[in-house]
Design a protein around this motif. Sequence first.
Motif, PDB file in Angstrom:
ATOM      1  N   GLN A   1      56.315  11.439  22.290  1.00  0.00           N
ATOM      2  CA  GLN A   1      56.606  12.743  21.687  1.00  0.00           C
ATOM      3  C   GLN A   1      56.695  13.875  22.695  1.00  0.00           C
ATOM      4  OE1 GLN A   1      54.349  13.650  18.065  1.00  0.00           O
ATOM      5  NE2 GLN A   1      53.606  11.544  18.055  1.00  0.00           N
ATOM      6  N   GLY A   2      56.371  13.593  23.934  1.00  0.00           N
ATOM      7  CA  GLY A   2      56.411  14.658  24.935  1.00  0.00           C
ATOM      8  C   GLY A   2      55.339  15.697  24.669  1.00  0.00           C
ATOM      9  N   ASN A   3      55.716  16.968  24.786  1.00  0.00           N
ATOM     10  CA  ASN A   3      54.755  18.047  24.584  1.00  0.00           C
ATOM     11  C   ASN A   3      54.616  18.471  23.128  1.00  0.00           C
ATOM     12  OD1 ASN A   3      53.808  18.581  27.280  1.00  0.00           O
ATOM     13  ND2 ASN A   3      55.829  19.422  27.746  1.00  0.00           N
ATOM     14  N   SER A   4      55.497  17.988  22.251  1.00  0.00           N
ATOM     15  CA  SER A   4      55.426  18.406  20.852  1.00  0.00           C
ATOM     16  C   SER A   4      54.144  17.929  20.168  1.00  0.00           C
ATOM     17  CB  SER A   4      56.640  17.877  20.082  1.00  0.00           C
ATOM     18  OG  SER A   4      56.625  16.465  20.016  1.00  0.00           O
ATOM     19  N   TYR A   5      53.529  16.863  20.716  1.00  0.00           N
ATOM     20  CA  TYR A   5      52.306  16.349  20.110  1.00  0.00           C
ATOM     21  C   TYR A   5      51.149  17.337  20.208  1.00  0.00           C
ATOM     22  CZ  TYR A   5      49.215  15.631  24.082  1.00  0.00           C
ATOM     23  OH  TYR A   5      48.353  15.841  25.124  1.00  0.00           O
TER      24      TYR A   5
ATOM     25  N   GLY B   1      56.611  18.070  12.206  1.00  0.00           N
ATOM     26  CA  GLY B   1      57.512  17.124  11.570  1.00  0.00           C
ATOM     27  C   GLY B   1      58.961  17.267  12.002  1.00  0.00           C
ATOM     28  N   LYS B   2      59.378  18.475  12.346  1.00  0.00           N
ATOM     29  CA  LYS B   2      60.781  18.708  12.712  1.00  0.00           C
ATOM     30  C   LYS B   2      61.210  17.881  13.912  1.00  0.00           C
ATOM     31  CE  LYS B   2      64.829  20.651  12.517  1.00  0.00           C
ATOM     32  NZ  LYS B   2      65.802  20.232  11.484  1.00  0.00           N
ATOM     33  N   PRO B   3      60.513  17.942  15.057  1.00  0.00           N
ATOM     34  CA  PRO B   3      60.940  17.105  16.183  1.00  0.00           C
ATOM     35  C   PRO B   3      60.588  15.634  16.005  1.00  0.00           C
ATOM     36  CG  PRO B   3      58.961  18.323  16.763  1.00  0.00           C
ATOM     37  CD  PRO B   3      59.400  18.844  15.434  1.00  0.00           C
ATOM     38  N   THR B   4      59.623  15.324  15.136  1.00  0.00           N
ATOM     39  CA  THR B   4      59.177  13.941  14.974  1.00  0.00           C
ATOM     40  C   THR B   4      60.010  13.198  13.942  1.00  0.00           C
ATOM     41  OG1 THR B   4      56.915  14.627  15.515  1.00  0.00           O
ATOM     42  CG2 THR B   4      57.186  12.472  14.483  1.00  0.00           C
ATOM     43  N   TRP B   5      60.232  13.826  12.765  1.00  0.00           N
ATOM     44  CA  TRP B   5      60.954  13.178  11.666  1.00  0.00           C
ATOM     45  C   TRP B   5      62.365  13.730  11.483  1.00  0.00           C
ATOM     46  CZ3 TRP B   5      56.309  14.534   8.061  1.00  0.00           C
ATOM     47  CH2 TRP B   5      55.206  13.748   8.415  1.00  0.00           C
ATOM     48  N   GLY B   6      62.665  14.861  12.124  1.00  0.00           N
ATOM     49  CA  GLY B   6      63.965  15.483  11.953  1.00  0.00           C
ATOM     50  C   GLY B   6      64.043  16.431  10.779  1.00  0.00           C
ATOM     51  N   THR B   7      62.898  16.717  10.129  1.00  0.00           N
ATOM     52  CA  THR B   7      62.868  17.633   8.992  1.00  0.00           C
ATOM     53  C   THR B   7      61.491  18.286   8.916  1.00  0.00           C
ATOM     54  OG1 THR B   7      63.159  17.832   6.588  1.00  0.00           O
ATOM     55  CG2 THR B   7      62.143  15.815   7.389  1.00  0.00           C
ATOM     56  N   TYR B   8      61.465  19.495   8.353  1.00  0.00           N
ATOM     57  CA  TYR B   8      60.193  20.201   8.236  1.00  0.00           C
ATOM     58  C   TYR B   8      59.334  19.658   7.094  1.00  0.00           C
ATOM     59  CZ  TYR B   8      61.964  23.775  11.425  1.00  0.00           C
ATOM     60  OH  TYR B   8      62.450  24.446  12.518  1.00  0.00           O
ATOM     61  N   TRP B   9      59.983  19.120   6.057  1.00  0.00           N
ATOM     62  CA  TRP B   9      59.218  18.740   4.873  1.00  0.00           C
ATOM     63  C   TRP B   9      59.810  17.496   4.230  1.00  0.00           C
ATOM     64  CZ3 TRP B   9      54.788  20.778   2.800  1.00  0.00           C
ATOM     65  CH2 TRP B   9      54.408  20.322   1.539  1.00  0.00           C
ATOM     66  N   VAL B  10      58.943  16.567   3.856  1.00  0.00           N
ATOM     67  CA  VAL B  10      59.301  15.430   3.008  1.00  0.00           C
ATOM     68  C   VAL B  10      58.201  15.295   1.951  1.00  0.00           C
ATOM     69  CG1 VAL B  10      60.602  14.136   4.747  1.00  0.00           C
ATOM     70  CG2 VAL B  10      58.130  13.831   4.590  1.00  0.00           C
ATOM     71  N   TRP B  11      58.577  14.753   0.810  1.00  0.00           N
ATOM     72  CA  TRP B  11      57.575  14.563  -0.244  1.00  0.00           C
ATOM     73  C   TRP B  11      56.790  13.284   0.031  1.00  0.00           C
ATOM     74  CZ3 TRP B  11      56.175  18.509  -3.011  1.00  0.00           C
ATOM     75  CH2 TRP B  11      57.088  19.548  -3.192  1.00  0.00           C
ATOM     76  N   ASP B  12      56.119  13.337   1.154  1.00  0.00           N
ATOM     77  CA  ASP B  12      55.294  12.258   1.650  1.00  0.00           C
ATOM     78  C   ASP B  12      53.949  12.272   0.920  1.00  0.00           C
ATOM     79  OD1 ASP B  12      52.999  11.734   3.855  1.00  0.00           O
ATOM     80  OD2 ASP B  12      54.722  10.457   4.286  1.00  0.00           O
ATOM     81  N   ALA B  13      53.323  11.094   0.785  1.00  0.00           N
ATOM     82  CA  ALA B  13      52.058  11.013   0.045  1.00  0.00           C
ATOM     83  C   ALA B  13      50.990  11.921   0.646  1.00  0.00           C
ATOM     84  CB  ALA B  13      51.567   9.564   0.014  1.00  0.00           C
TER      85      ALA B  13
ATOM     86  N   TRP C   1      49.906   3.860   0.472  1.00  0.00           N
ATOM     87  CA  TRP C   1      51.328   3.949   0.182  1.00  0.00           C
ATOM     88  C   TRP C   1      52.146   3.928   1.465  1.00  0.00           C
ATOM     89  CZ3 TRP C   1      48.168   7.769  -2.387  1.00  0.00           C
ATOM     90  CH2 TRP C   1      47.905   7.449  -3.724  1.00  0.00           C
ATOM     91  N   TYR C   2      53.400   3.477   1.334  1.00  0.00           N
ATOM     92  CA  TYR C   2      54.326   3.592   2.459  1.00  0.00           C
ATOM     93  C   TYR C   2      54.635   5.068   2.669  1.00  0.00           C
ATOM     94  CZ  TYR C   2      58.564   3.457   5.226  1.00  0.00           C
ATOM     95  OH  TYR C   2      59.491   3.668   6.206  1.00  0.00           O
ATOM     96  N   THR C   3      54.482   5.539   3.881  1.00  0.00           N
ATOM     97  CA  THR C   3      54.596   6.965   4.140  1.00  0.00           C
ATOM     98  C   THR C   3      55.137   7.195   5.542  1.00  0.00           C
ATOM     99  OG1 THR C   3      53.294   8.999   4.448  1.00  0.00           O
ATOM    100  CG2 THR C   3      52.140   6.926   4.776  1.00  0.00           C
ATOM    101  N   LEU C   4      55.857   8.300   5.709  1.00  0.00           N
ATOM    102  CA  LEU C   4      56.322   8.682   7.039  1.00  0.00           C
ATOM    103  C   LEU C   4      55.184   9.150   7.922  1.00  0.00           C
ATOM    104  CD1 LEU C   4      59.663  10.614   6.371  1.00  0.00           C
ATOM    105  CD2 LEU C   4      59.396   8.433   7.561  1.00  0.00           C
ATOM    106  N   HIS C   5      54.156   9.693   7.285  1.00  0.00           N
ATOM    107  CA  HIS C   5      53.028  10.233   8.041  1.00  0.00           C
ATOM    108  C   HIS C   5      52.317   9.110   8.780  1.00  0.00           C
ATOM    109  CE1 HIS C   5      49.408  12.500   9.003  1.00  0.00           C
ATOM    110  NE2 HIS C   5      50.005  13.589   8.588  1.00  0.00           N
ATOM    111  N   GLN C   6      52.048   9.342  10.032  1.00  0.00           N
ATOM    112  CA  GLN C   6      51.404   8.329  10.845  1.00  0.00           C
ATOM    113  C   GLN C   6      49.964   8.107  10.388  1.00  0.00           C
ATOM    114  OE1 GLN C   6      51.802  10.692  14.494  1.00  0.00           O
ATOM    115  NE2 GLN C   6      49.596  10.591  14.756  1.00  0.00           N
ATOM    116  N   PRO C   7      49.415   6.894  10.602  1.00  0.00           N
ATOM    117  CA  PRO C   7      48.003   6.648  10.289  1.00  0.00           C
ATOM    118  C   PRO C   7      47.101   7.539  11.137  1.00  0.00           C
ATOM    119  CG  PRO C   7      49.199   4.590  10.613  1.00  0.00           C
ATOM    120  CD  PRO C   7      50.109   5.694  11.054  1.00  0.00           C
TER     121      PRO C   7
END
Length: 252
Positions: A51-55, A116-128, A181-187
Motif C-alpha cells: 500500500q505504500g504510504n497510504s497505509y 478505501g479510495k486508494p485501496t479499493w478504488g472507492t470511498y464507500w461500499v456497503w461492506d459488512a 461474511w465475505y467482505t472487502l474489509h481486510q481482517p
Amino acid sequence: MAWQWFHQWGSPRWFYQRSGAWLPWLAVLAALFLAVGSVWGLALAPADFKQGNSYRIIYLHVPASFLALAGYYLMAIAGAIGLIWKMKLAFTAMRCAATVGAALTFVALFTGAVWGKPTWGTYWVWDARITSMLVLLFLYLGVIALYQAFDRQELASKAAALLALVGTVNVPIIYKSVDWWYTLHQPASLKITGDSTLHSSMLQPLLVMIVGFYLFYAVALLLSMRAEVLAREANSSWVRALVTAPQSRERG
C-alpha cells in the motif's frame, strides 16, 4: 471499602474534585503519547510493500475505531448503573460518552473512506464492517437524540439507557463481521489473541497511538462530564462557592 468507593462516584462534588486532580496528568500523558505516536507512525515507520504510504492512516483509523467500540460499552455500562442504582452521575457519563463516541465513530468512518479510495478504488461500499459501523454511529446519535426528545430529564435518561443497552448487540457484529461474511474489509491486523500481521516497526507506533487515544478519550469524557455537572448543579452551594471563590480572591 470498594462499595463505599463505588458510591462516592455518585457524588457530583466528589467527582468534580477528583477529576480536577487527574486531568492535568491525563492531558500531559495524552499529548505525549499522541505526539510520539504521530511522528513515529506518520514519519518514521517504513512504507508498506503493497500500500505504500497510504497505509499510514491506520494510525488514526484503528485507534478511533477501537475507542468507538470500547466507548459504546462504557456508555451502555454507565446507563445500566444509572438504571439499577439510580445514579445521576452515571447518566451524565452516558450522555457525555455518547457525544465523544459519536465523534470518534465519525472519524473512524471518514478515515476508513479516505483509506478505501486508494485501496479499493472507492470511498464507500456497503461492506459488512462499514455498514455495521454506520449503524453504531446511528445508535450513538439515537442516544443523543433521546435526551433532546423528552422534557423530563429522568425519563430521557432511562430511554437513552435502554437504547444503549439494546445497541450493544451491534458491537460483536462489528468485530466479527469480517469473519462471518465475505467482505472487502481486510481482517483485523491487530489481534488481542494471536499474532499480529503487522511488522513490529509498524505495530509499535500503532500501540503508542492507541494508548494516546485512550488517554485523550478519558480527558475529553472528564471535561465533558465536568461541564455537565456544573450545569446540573448550578444551584447547589458547592458550585456557588466554586464560582464566587475566584471573585473573592480578585477583590482581595
